[in-house]
Design a protein around this motif. Structure first.
Motif, short mmCIF file in Angstrom:
data_model
loop_
_atom_site.label_atom_id
_atom_site.label_comp_id
_atom_site.label_asym_id
_atom_site.label_seq_id
_atom_site.Cartn_x
_atom_site.Cartn_y
_atom_site.Cartn_z
N GLY A 191 0.83 -1.19 0.15
CA GLY A 191 -0.07 0.06 0.11
C GLY A 191 0.81 1.31 0.04
O GLY A 191 0.40 2.50 0.20
N GLY A 192 2.09 1.20 -0.47
CA GLY A 192 3.00 2.30 -0.51
C GLY A 192 3.55 2.78 0.99
O GLY A 192 3.97 3.77 1.15
N ARG A 193 3.38 1.92 1.93
CA ARG A 193 3.65 2.17 3.34
C ARG A 193 5.14 1.45 3.54
O ARG A 193 5.05 0.55 3.75
CB ARG A 193 2.75 1.98 4.31
N ASP A 194 6.09 2.17 3.27
CA ASP A 194 7.51 1.50 3.37
C ASP A 194 8.01 1.26 4.85
O ASP A 194 7.49 2.17 6.06
CB ASP A 194 8.37 2.63 2.75
N LEU A 195 8.88 0.67 4.95
CA LEU A 195 9.32 0.09 6.30
C LEU A 195 10.77 0.84 6.55
O LEU A 195 11.54 0.45 5.60
CB LEU A 195 9.60 -1.25 6.42
N PRO A 196 11.00 1.55 7.33
CA PRO A 196 12.49 2.38 7.45
C PRO A 196 13.33 1.54 8.28
O PRO A 196 12.88 0.44 9.00
CB PRO A 196 11.91 3.41 8.63
N LEU A 197 14.61 1.66 7.94
CA LEU A 197 15.64 1.12 8.65
C LEU A 197 16.48 2.21 9.61
O LEU A 197 16.17 3.45 9.01
CB LEU A 197 16.70 0.42 7.63
#
Length: 236
Positions: A191-197
């Motif tokens: 859904g375009g919701r990226d996971l940060p590092l």
């Protein structure tokens, strides 16, 4: 003064969606909350944040209002998840553990999610004169988190929880067929919701949004419908 007021207004506008998603969620411990565990305090932000007398030792959370790290400072690598299926890049190591203790969000999360009482951890009580009185929780003070949200359930610490602290690019290099690559510093999510590092490492906030995401349950950064969140990283 006018510039200061404009900045303050902008901050308030940006903060409004976060506040709306916390209210009546499980992280809303105020007396007005519809959550199962709640207190006799009128404020809902005070359990983690305070505008005055905040912690001076926490640098990765704004105006932090808790004085316990959930025991993270005494962790060893044996307290983290490990199994024969993990590559050396995923296994807990000294560098990842040190980063967990010094720089990550793990001490912040475990200040409540370690299964011990939440009431005594508040630094500044604001207008309240006494520690909060809880209802609906576990333990003698009703202020202990139980069930799956108790990350140290049974003394396991983080042994039975998803690995954290690894450098994600190293994991991808070790098993490129099994993991999806980083794109522009993040892991593309559903859904375009990226996971940060964080410094290239995976932490709690890589998968969880403590203030919530509208339309997503369980404080996840993205929906895990049909394992969408898992498949953001795992190419299965």
């Amino acid at each position: 003064m006018k510039k200061l007021m404009v900045v303050a207004l902008a901050v308030g506008v940006l903060a409004a969606p976060a506040l709306a998603s916390i209210k009546d969620s499980k992280h809303d411990l105020s007396v007005h909350s519809t959550a199962t565990i709640k207190s006799d305090y009128d404020e809902l932000c005070i359990f983690c944040h305070t505008p005055h007398q905040a912690s001076t030792t926490v640098s990765n959370a704004p105006l932090w209002n808790r004085n316990t790290d959930g025991g993270v400072s005494s962790f060893t690598t044996a307290d983290l998840y490990d199994s024969q299926s993990l590559t050396p890049a995923s296994k807990p190591d000294a560098a990842g553990l040190l980063d967990a203790i010094k720089n990550s969000d793990v001490p912040l999360c475990l200040s409540c999610h370690d299964g011990t009482g939440m009431a005594s951890g508040i630094i500044h009580k604001g207008a309240e004169a006494a520690p909060p009185v809880f209802t609906g929780g576990d333990g003698p003070g009703n202020d202990q988190i139980g069930g799956r949200a108790n990350l140290k359930d049974g003394g396991n610490v983080l042994k039975d929880d998803h690995p954290i602290g690894m450098v994600y690019d190293d994991v991808v290099t070790a098993k490129s067929d099994d993991f999806n690559a980083v794109v522009d510093g993040v892991i593309p999510g559903p859904g375009g919701r990226d996971l940060p590092l964080f410094g290239g490492r995976m932490w709690c906030a890589s998968c969880h949004a403590v203030h919530g995401v509208p339309g997503v349950d369980s404080f996840l950064r993205a929906s895990n419908e049909q394992s969408g969140l898992c498949l953001a990283c795992h190419n299965k």
